[in-house]
Design a protein around this motif. Structure first.
Motif, PDB file in Angstrom:
ATOM      1  N   ILE A  21       0.819  -1.210   0.000  1.00  0.00           N
ATOM      2  CA  ILE A  21       0.000   0.000   0.000  1.00  0.00           C
ATOM      3  C   ILE A  21       0.858   1.267   0.000  1.00  0.00           C
ATOM      4  O   ILE A  21       0.394   2.345  -0.387  1.00  0.00           O
ATOM      5  CB  ILE A  21      -0.971  -0.003   1.207  1.00  0.00           C
ATOM      6  CG1 ILE A  21      -2.073   1.044   1.012  1.00  0.00           C
ATOM      7  CG2 ILE A  21      -0.218   0.210   2.513  1.00  0.00           C
ATOM      8  CD1 ILE A  21      -3.178   0.952   2.037  1.00  0.00           C
ATOM      9  N   ASP A  22       2.119   1.139   0.389  1.00  0.00           N
ATOM     10  CA  ASP A  22       2.965   2.322   0.495  1.00  0.00           C
ATOM     11  C   ASP A  22       3.248   2.946  -0.871  1.00  0.00           C
ATOM     12  O   ASP A  22       3.405   4.158  -0.983  1.00  0.00           O
ATOM     13  CB  ASP A  22       4.289   1.950   1.171  1.00  0.00           C
ATOM     14  CG  ASP A  22       5.123   3.167   1.513  1.00  0.00           C
ATOM     15  OD1 ASP A  22       4.615   4.044   2.228  1.00  0.00           O
ATOM     16  OD2 ASP A  22       6.280   3.233   1.064  1.00  0.00           O
ATOM     17  N   ARG A  23       3.278   2.124  -1.910  1.00  0.00           N
ATOM     18  CA  ARG A  23       3.578   2.655  -3.237  1.00  0.00           C
ATOM     19  C   ARG A  23       2.329   3.179  -3.947  1.00  0.00           C
ATOM     20  O   ARG A  23       2.415   3.754  -5.026  1.00  0.00           O
ATOM     21  CB  ARG A  23       4.246   1.585  -4.114  1.00  0.00           C
ATOM     22  CG  ARG A  23       3.379   0.380  -4.437  1.00  0.00           C
ATOM     23  CD  ARG A  23       4.099  -0.578  -5.382  1.00  0.00           C
ATOM     24  NE  ARG A  23       5.288  -1.150  -4.770  1.00  0.00           N
ATOM     25  CZ  ARG A  23       6.149  -1.936  -5.435  1.00  0.00           C
ATOM     26  NH1 ARG A  23       5.967  -2.193  -6.713  1.00  0.00           N
ATOM     27  NH2 ARG A  23       7.191  -2.434  -4.813  1.00  0.00           N
ATOM     28  N   GLY A  24       1.152   2.996  -3.349  1.00  0.00           N
ATOM     29  CA  GLY A  24      -0.094   3.484  -3.943  1.00  0.00           C
ATOM     30  C   GLY A  24      -0.695   2.470  -4.903  1.00  0.00           C
ATOM     31  O   GLY A  24      -0.038   1.541  -5.371  1.00  0.00           O
ATOM     32  N   GLY A  25      -1.989   2.674  -5.209  1.00  0.00           N
ATOM     33  CA  GLY A  25      -2.661   1.810  -6.176  1.00  0.00           C
ATOM     34  C   GLY A  25      -2.953   0.410  -5.668  1.00  0.00           C
ATOM     35  O   GLY A  25      -3.025  -0.531  -6.458  1.00  0.00           O
ATOM     36  N   VAL A  26      -3.144   0.262  -4.359  1.00  0.00           N
ATOM     37  CA  VAL A  26      -3.284  -1.085  -3.803  1.00  0.00           C
ATOM     38  C   VAL A  26      -4.550  -1.782  -4.296  1.00  0.00           C
ATOM     39  O   VAL A  26      -4.537  -2.989  -4.553  1.00  0.00           O
ATOM     40  CB  VAL A  26      -3.248  -1.030  -2.255  1.00  0.00           C
ATOM     41  CG1 VAL A  26      -4.486  -0.355  -1.687  1.00  0.00           C
ATOM     42  CG2 VAL A  26      -3.080  -2.425  -1.675  1.00  0.00           C
ATOM     43  N   PHE A  27      -5.646  -1.038  -4.487  1.00  0.00           N
ATOM     44  CA  PHE A  27      -6.892  -1.673  -4.919  1.00  0.00           C
ATOM     45  C   PHE A  27      -6.770  -2.160  -6.363  1.00  0.00           C
ATOM     46  O   PHE A  27      -7.166  -3.288  -6.680  1.00  0.00           O
ATOM     47  CB  PHE A  27      -8.063  -0.690  -4.779  1.00  0.00           C
ATOM     48  CG  PHE A  27      -8.292  -0.240  -3.372  1.00  0.00           C
ATOM     49  CD1 PHE A  27      -8.949  -1.061  -2.472  1.00  0.00           C
ATOM     50  CD2 PHE A  27      -7.821   0.975  -2.930  1.00  0.00           C
ATOM     51  CE1 PHE A  27      -9.143  -0.668  -1.156  1.00  0.00           C
ATOM     52  CE2 PHE A  27      -8.012   1.384  -1.622  1.00  0.00           C
ATOM     53  CZ  PHE A  27      -8.673   0.567  -0.733  1.00  0.00           C
ATOM     54  N   ALA A  28      -6.213  -1.332  -7.215  1.00  0.00           N
ATOM     55  CA  ALA A  28      -6.050  -1.732  -8.613  1.00  0.00           C
ATOM     56  C   ALA A  28      -5.087  -2.900  -8.742  1.00  0.00           C
ATOM     57  O   ALA A  28      -5.302  -3.804  -9.556  1.00  0.00           O
ATOM     58  CB  ALA A  28      -5.559  -0.547  -9.446  1.00  0.00           C
ATOM     59  N   SER A  29      -4.015  -2.897  -7.934  1.00  0.00           N
ATOM     60  CA  SER A  29      -3.030  -3.973  -8.048  1.00  0.00           C
ATOM     61  C   SER A  29      -3.609  -5.307  -7.592  1.00  0.00           C
ATOM     62  O   SER A  29      -3.352  -6.345  -8.206  1.00  0.00           O
ATOM     63  CB  SER A  29      -1.772  -3.635  -7.245  1.00  0.00           C
ATOM     64  OG  SER A  29      -2.043  -3.510  -5.867  1.00  0.00           O
ATOM     65  N   VAL A  30      -4.414  -5.286  -6.527  1.00  0.00           N
ATOM     66  CA  VAL A  30      -5.029  -6.526  -6.044  1.00  0.00           C
ATOM     67  C   VAL A  30      -6.079  -7.022  -7.040  1.00  0.00           C
ATOM     68  O   VAL A  30      -6.063  -8.189  -7.463  1.00  0.00           O
ATOM     69  CB  VAL A  30      -5.662  -6.321  -4.653  1.00  0.00           C
ATOM     70  CG1 VAL A  30      -6.522  -7.524  -4.276  1.00  0.00           C
ATOM     71  CG2 VAL A  30      -4.579  -6.103  -3.607  1.00  0.00           C
ATOM     72  N   VAL A  31      -6.995  -6.140  -7.412  1.00  0.00           N
ATOM     73  CA  VAL A  31      -8.075  -6.547  -8.314  1.00  0.00           C
ATOM     74  C   VAL A  31      -7.517  -6.963  -9.670  1.00  0.00           C
ATOM     75  O   VAL A  31      -7.928  -7.977 -10.253  1.00  0.00           O
ATOM     76  CB  VAL A  31      -9.098  -5.402  -8.482  1.00  0.00           C
ATOM     77  CG1 VAL A  31     -10.122  -5.738  -9.567  1.00  0.00           C
ATOM     78  CG2 VAL A  31      -9.805  -5.145  -7.158  1.00  0.00           C
ATOM     79  N   GLY A  32      -6.548  -6.203 -10.177  1.00  0.00           N
ATOM     80  CA  GLY A  32      -5.966  -6.542 -11.471  1.00  0.00           C
ATOM     81  C   GLY A  32      -5.254  -7.881 -11.454  1.00  0.00           C
ATOM     82  O   GLY A  32      -5.371  -8.668 -12.397  1.00  0.00           O
ATOM     83  N   THR A  33      -4.520  -8.152 -10.388  1.00  0.00           N
ATOM     84  CA  THR A  33      -3.821  -9.436 -10.291  1.00  0.00           C
ATOM     85  C   THR A  33      -4.815 -10.592 -10.275  1.00  0.00           C
ATOM     86  O   THR A  33      -4.659 -11.578 -11.016  1.00  0.00           O
ATOM     87  CB  THR A  33      -2.946  -9.476  -9.030  1.00  0.00           C
ATOM     88  OG1 THR A  33      -1.970  -8.438  -9.100  1.00  0.00           O
ATOM     89  CG2 THR A  33      -2.244 -10.814  -8.893  1.00  0.00           C
ATOM     90  N   LEU A  34      -5.840 -10.484  -9.447  1.00  0.00           N
ATOM     91  CA  LEU A  34      -6.843 -11.555  -9.368  1.00  0.00           C
ATOM     92  C   LEU A  34      -7.563 -11.731 -10.697  1.00  0.00           C
ATOM     93  O   LEU A  34      -7.852 -12.863 -11.126  1.00  0.00           O
ATOM     94  CB  LEU A  34      -7.839 -11.261  -8.252  1.00  0.00           C
ATOM     95  CG  LEU A  34      -7.268 -11.276  -6.825  1.00  0.00           C
ATOM     96  CD1 LEU A  34      -8.328 -10.828  -5.824  1.00  0.00           C
ATOM     97  CD2 LEU A  34      -6.742 -12.654  -6.464  1.00  0.00           C
TER      98      LEU A  34
END
Length: 529
Positions: free
Chosen positions: A189-202
């Motif tokens: 979460i420190d680098r930002g974009g945590v929601f997009a990174s999780v949803v995109g990966t899944l």
């Protein structure tokens, strides 16, 4: 800590339904990107499960890193897996990292298979290789561990959904499917974009891969984690996957890092220099390897350690370190062309301590030759001339755990470390060895000690092949005390770095326990769907 009744329930779960024989379970930690904290989370799980009474082993199918370690059998693996083995309280094995890629200086990598180098491949050739031999080694090594341990903690590599690489990726979901692992997805979460990174990966995982993901961990959160409660609820609702925890941003853990990406982290920025401290400058070579050798300097209370980016950074250094490198000649050429050679020699002339480790040691001689062009296209290069010695790069890689005693100015101090090098160094005049060593796991313990490295009469200038030399507490303190006497600083006594490392593992485990939903974690791993 988990209570005994829960431990008993979990152990019963390991035995399987209907009194079946015990079954090994696997937890796999994958990340939404590189450097999100996979290694640290995997290390924490290794420690936690070991504390709770399980026989645990780490595993990483494929690792790309120049930070490596040597196993008792004389094989080479990624440093992170050796550290995770230590967190498990076991010796490292080549089966914990069956494929290790060690980048060289020309877009190629040395391929180390189950601890032995098998050749050098270009990135393109490796990408298009069918990898049948490599995958066979991966499955063989996993089975080796699964037959001996109750839980295997698997670490992924980079992102599992690099779509241009995914079809040939053996480090992530192919391994997860092979091991039928419970996958935990870690996001930074420190680098930002945590929601997009999780949803995109899944979203980019295939259905059978997606079904293996049992939980999400949000890592490197700064501040009060309760502030993320709405984010947790949204992620769970949108993805249908539980958020197992929100881990805090942990600084200066003191656990060995996997690769050079971490050199930009806060840990290696160094403490602000205070008056009366020792300035220890580490030259950041272009192909730096095994830089964790320097970690003990960052933990000394009166040492200001820092990595250097330009020769002027050595101007006020009391200690100069030339660390290991995967390409000695290329980095030696870089030293000469960019003013580093002169800066290092000036530091020695004004009385600074100098330490060259492995490739850095080779650079301190009069010449380095590579007749077979094993490391680069360069035939040879002039060394810094600190020692009267020539190093010849050779095809056979020397990998050994060694022990013995220091010599010269540090005579009688016990030493242990490990050697990983392709090359031999021959002295042309009488030199005082740094130590006398022999292999730790010598069959029958009959090998005679051999001379290792070189040390000046005053103990201030040292060259050695020993990785981990500064982890020898008594030696490190004695070496730095030479400077402390000269500077009129208080002398220090040796601390127990192994005990400190154990405390670090325990502190990490306690922190992760506090911020993970341990009941959910154990349920998804051991309790079935």
């Amino acid at each position: 800590m988990i209570d005994l009744s829960l431990c008993g329930w979990l152990r019963a779960g390991l035995a399987g339904r209907g009194g079946e024989e015990q079954m090994t379970r696997s937890i796999m930690v994958v990340g939404t990107a590189s450097n999100v904290g996979k290694s640290i989370v995997a290390t924490a799980l290794c420690r936690i499960l070991t504390q709770d009474g399980y026989r645990v082993a780490p595993f990483k199918a494929q690792n790309m890193s120049l930070n490596s370690a040597v196993t008792p059998s004389g094989r080479e693996i990624g440093r992170a897996q050796a550290v995770q083995a230590e967190a498990c309280g076991i010796l490292p094995s080549e089966h914990m990292n069956p494929v290790l890629l060690k980048p060289t200086g020309d877009m190629k990598s040395q391929v180390v298979l189950q601890g032995r180098p098998v050749g050098t491949r270009s990135a393109k050739d490796y990408f298009y290789d069918e990898k049948n031999e490599l995958w066979q080694a991966v499955t063989e090594s996993y089975r080796y561990l699964a037959e001996r341990y109750e839980v295997v903690v698997i670490e992924g590599a980079g992102s599992p959904v690099e779509m241009n690489l995914k079809a040939r990726d053996i480090a992530n979901m192919k391994t997860a499917c092979m091991a039928d692992a419970c996958v935990i997805l870690v996001a930074d979460i420190d680098r930002g974009g945590v929601f997009a990174s999780v949803v995109g990966t899944l979203q980019l995982l295939a259905p059978k891969e997606r079904a293996l993901v049992k939980g999400i961990v949000v890592n490197k959160f700064r501040g009060d984690p309760s502030l993320f409660e709405a984010g947790r609820t949204w992620l769970e609702s949108y993805t249908g996957t539980p958020v197992l925890g929100v881990l805090p941003y942990l600084q200066n853990l003191g656990i060995d890092e996997e690769d050079s990406v971490s050199l930009s982290s806060e840990r290696y920025h160094g403490k602000p220099r205070i008056e009366g401290s020792i300035a220890a400058a580490v030259v950041r070579l272009p192909h730096i390897a095994n830089f964790t050798d320097i970690d003990p300097l960052f933990l000394e209370p009166d040492v200001h350690a820092y990595f250097c980016d330009q020769p002027d950074d050595l101007a006020d250094a009391d200690v100069v370190v030339l660390p290991g490198t995967k390409s000695t000649l290329l980095d030696l050429d870089w030293l000469h062309k960019n003013g580093w050679s002169e800066a290092v020699l000036r530091a020695v002339e004004r009385g600074s301590c100098l330490l060259g480790i492995c490739g850095g040691f080779q650079m301190l001689g009069t010449r380095v030759v590579d007749p077979l062009h094993l490391e680069s296209e360069l035939d040879s290069g002039a060394g810094l001339g600190v020692f009267d010695a020539t190093t010849t790069i050779q095809a056979d890689k020397y990998t050994k755990l060694v022990q013995g005693n220091f010599a010269g100015a540090f005579e009688g101090i016990p030493v242990e470390g490990y050697e990983i090098h392709m090359g031999t160094t021959q002295f042309h005049s009488q030199q005082t060895p740094l130590a006398f060593t022999r292999p730790v796991y010598d069959s029958g313990n009959v090998a005679s000690p051999v001379e290792e490295g070189c040390v000046s009469a005053d103990g201030k200038v040292i060259g050695t092949y020993l990785h981990g030399v500064l982890h020898n507490d008594a030696f490190r303190v004695a070496w730095l005390n030479v400077l402390r006497r000269e500077k009129g600083l208080p002398l220090q006594t040796a601390q127990d770095s192994r005990a400190r490392q154990a405390e670090t593992f325990d502190r990490l485990a306690t922190t992760v326990r506090t911020h993970l939903r341990m009941d959910q974690l154990y349920n998804v791993v051991f309790g079935g769907d």
